[in-house]
Enzyme design. Structure first.
Site, PDB file in Angstrom:
ATOM      1  CB  CYS A   3      -0.965  -0.029   1.171  1.00  0.00           C
ATOM      2  SG  CYS A   3      -2.279   1.186   1.062  1.00  0.00           S
TER       3      CYS A   3
ATOM      4  CG  HIS B  83      -3.143  -3.491   3.670  1.00  0.00           C
ATOM      5  ND1 HIS B  83      -2.035  -2.796   4.046  1.00  0.00           N
ATOM      6  CD2 HIS B  83      -4.009  -2.569   3.174  1.00  0.00           C
ATOM      7  CE1 HIS B  83      -2.217  -1.505   3.809  1.00  0.00           C
ATOM      8  NE2 HIS B  83      -3.407  -1.338   3.270  1.00  0.00           N
TER       9      HIS B  83
ATOM     10  CD  GLU C 254      -0.262  -5.333   5.864  1.00  0.00           C
ATOM     11  OE1 GLU C 254      -0.140  -5.992   4.813  1.00  0.00           O
ATOM     12  OE2 GLU C 254      -0.507  -4.116   5.873  1.00  0.00           O
TER      13      GLU C 254
END
Lengths: 189, 291
Positions: free
Chosen positions: A79, A169, A171
Site C-alpha cells: 500500500c 494488505h 498482513e
C-alpha cells in the site's frame, strides 16, 4: 535470515506478527542507528506514504535505504510502501525512492467508503484474500517490472528483480503466502 | 457484509497507528498539518479550546468547510458529530468522510443513547475514559477508540488517567480466571464476548489512541509509553506559537517515543505552548458526557 520492518508509522506490527508466524526474526527501523543491525530484506508497511516519506528523510534513513535498495536489497512494500517505491505517482507530485518502474495512482479507489476486500489470483501462489484500504493501484509497469496480480483489470501486485509490491494488505489476513513468497525471494528460490 | 465493513473500518484505524491526527479549522491549516506529517486531520469549525471559550451549543461543522479540507489534503479526513446525533452522522457519511468522531467535545444531542454505529458504512471513533465505556462503544459499532482526556485544556492529566485506567482494567481482565469473566461483563455492563476478547488478547479489539490535552512532544511520548497506539492533538498545535514546528516535533516524538535523547532535541525551541487551563479551573468536564 532477518527482515527489517520500517516502523515510522502505520501497520508495521502486523507485518512483524506475520514474520513471527513464519519463524523469521524481524526488527524495527525507527531511526538511523537501527541500520547498524544487519538485515537481509526490508518491509515497508501500509500507513500514510506522506508521513513515512517525510520521516524517512528527516530521520536520515532515506539515502542509505535507497542506496541499499538500488544495490539489490530485497524489499516488499504494501500500500503506502508501493507508493514509496513507485517511479511515478500520477496524481501526486511527490515521489520517494522511485526505484521501481511502475506508475501508481494514490487513493485510487476513493475514500474509506471505497475500501473493500476480495479474493484474487496471485501469479505463482494462487487465489488469496486481498484487503484494500484507501488503496492505490498500479496504472502501468515498464522495463523489467512484471504484473503479479490484477483485480477488476487493475494491477494490484508487481515485482521487479528484488522489489515486490502489493496494493492490498496481506498482513491484515491470516494467509501467509505473500510473506512466504517474499522470504523465498530473499533466499533466492 | 456488515461484518466485512466493520473489519475494513478497523483496518483503516490500523493504518493510522503510530501517527498523529491533528485538529484543523481551515484548508490552510490542513495543508500545514499534512506537510508536518499528520496521518489524518480532524476537520472542525472551532478547535476545542475555542469551543470551551465560546460556550453555548456546539454542533457538527458546516459540510462545505469539511469538503474544503477534503479537497486540500490527500490523507484521511475525520469530522465530529454530536453524541447520539445520527442525522449529523448520516450527513457526514453522505459527504464521504473517512472517519466520524462521535464526540463529547460537541454538545450531546442525546443524553441516553449513543448512535447505533452498526447502521453505518463509514467508521466511527469514540472517546472512552475506562474499559467499560470503550467496550460499550465498540459494541455499538465503533471501530476505533480514543481516551477522552479533557479537550481544549492543554492539560494532559485526564488523558493519562483514562489511559492508565483502561490499561489497568485490561491487565485485570487478562489475569482473571475464565469463570470470573461472566461477572466482569456484568460489572462493566458489556457483552461477555468482548470481555473474553480482552482476556485472551490483553488488548482492546480495536485500535486505541490518546486524545485530550496533548500539547508537547513529551506529552505525546508519555501517552505512547502508557500504551496509546497513536495520538490526537487538538488545540495543542494551532493554539501554540509555532504550529509547523510543534506539529512536526510531535509527529517525530510519536515515532521515537522511547528515545529520550531525541525527545530532548525535539522539545527544544518550540516557542510558546498553548496556555492551557488546569482541570480544577474548568467549569465544564467534557469527559463526563456520554458514558
Amino acid at each position: 535470515m532477518r527482515i527489517a520492518v520500517l516502523a515510522l508509522q502505520g501497520a508495521f506490527i502486523e507485518h512483524e506478527k506475520m514474520l513471527a508466524r513464519l519463524g523469521i526474526p524481524s526488527f524495527e527501523i525507527r531511526q538511523r542507528r537501527d541500520l547498524d543491525t544487519p538485515f537481509d530484506g526490508l518491509i515497508i508497511p501500509g500507513g500514510e506514504s506522506t508521513v513515512q516519506g517525510k520521516l524517512m528523510r528527516e530521520l536520515a534513513l532515506f539515502d542509505p535505504l535507497k542506496d541499499r535498495i538500488e544495490k539489490g536489497l530485497p524489499v516488499f512494500g504494501t500500500c503506502a510502501g508501493l507508493l514509496l517505491l513507485a517511479k511515478k505517482i500520477d496524481n501526486d507530485t511527490r515521489v520517494h525512492f522511485a526505484t521501481m518502474d511502475i506508475v501508481a495512482r494514490r487513493n485510487a479507489y476513493g475514500r474509506q467508503l471505497g475500501s473493500f476486500s476480495t479474493e484474487g489470483e496471485f501469479r505463482g501462489i494462487g487465489v488469496i484474500p486481498m484487503t484494500f484500504i484507501r488503496a492505490p493501484y498500479i496504472e502501468s509497469v515498464s522495463g523489467s517490472a512484471e504484473v503479479l496480480a490484477r483485480v477488476d483489470g487493475k494491477i494490484v501486485a508487481a515485482r521487479q528483480g528484488n522489489q515486490l509490491v502489493t496494493a492490498f494488505h496481506p498482513e491484515l489476513n491470516h494467509d501467509l503466502s505473500v510473506h512466504t513468497y517474499f522470504a523465498n525471494m530473499i533466499s533466492g528460490q | 457484509m456488515e461484518n466485512k465493513r466493520f473489519e475494513l473500518n478497523k483496518n483503516l484505524a490500523q493504518m493510522l497507528k503510530g501517527g498523529v491526527i491533528m485538529d484543523v479549522t481551515t484548508p490552510e491549516q490542513a495543508r500545514i498539518a499534512e506537510a508536518a506529517g499528520a496521518c489524518a486531520v480532524m476537520a472542525l469549525e472551532r478547535i476545542p479550546a475555542d469551543i470551551r471559550a465560546a460556550g453555548g451549543v456546539s454542533r457538527m461543522s458546516d459540510p462545505k468547510m469539511i469538503k474544503g479540507i477534503q479537497d486540500a489534503v490527500s490523507i484521511p479526513v475525520m469530522a465530529k458529530c454530536r453524541i447520539g446525533h445520527f442525522v449529523e452522522a448520516q450527513i457526514l457519511q453522505a459527504i464521504e468522510i473517512d472517519y466520524i468522531d462521535e464526540s463529547e467535545v460537541l454538545s450531546p444531542a442525546d443524553d441516553k443513547y449513543h448512535i447505533d454505529k452498526t447502521a453505518f458504512d463509514v467508521p466511527f471513533v469514540c472517546g472512552a475514559k475506562d474499559l467499560g465505556e470503550a467496550l460499550r462503544r465498540i459494541n455499538e459499532g465503533a471501530s476505533m477508540i480514543r481516551t477522552k482526556g479533557e479537550p481544549g485544556t492543554g492539560d494532559v492529566v485526564q488523558a493519562v488517567r483514562h489511559m492508565r485506567m483502561m490499561q489497568s482494567e485490561i491487565r485485570r481482565i487478562g489475569s482473571m480466571s475464565e469463570d470470573e469473566l461472566f461477572d466482569a461483563a456484568k460489572q462493566l455492563q458489556v457483552p461477555y464476548d468482548l470481555v473474553l476478547y480482552v482476556h485472551e488478547n490483553k488488548k482492546l479489539p480495536v485500535v486505541n489512541f490518546a486524545a485530550g490535552g496533548v500539547a508537547t512532544p513529551a506529552d505525546a511520548a508519555l501517552m505512547m509509553q502508557l500504551g496509546a497506539e497513536g495520538v490526537f492533538v487538538g488545540s495543542g498545535i494551532f493554539k501554540s506559537g509555532n504550529p509547523e514546528k510543534r506539529a512536526a516535533a510531535i509527529v517525530k516524538a510519536v515515532t521515537n517515543f522511547t528515545d529520550a535523547k531525541m525527545l530532548a532535541e525535539l522539545s527544544e525551541d518550540l516557542g510558546e505552548a498553548m496556555v492551557g487551563i488546569n482541570e480544577q479551573e474548568i467549569q465544564l468536564l467534557m469527559a463526563e458526557r456520554g458514558k
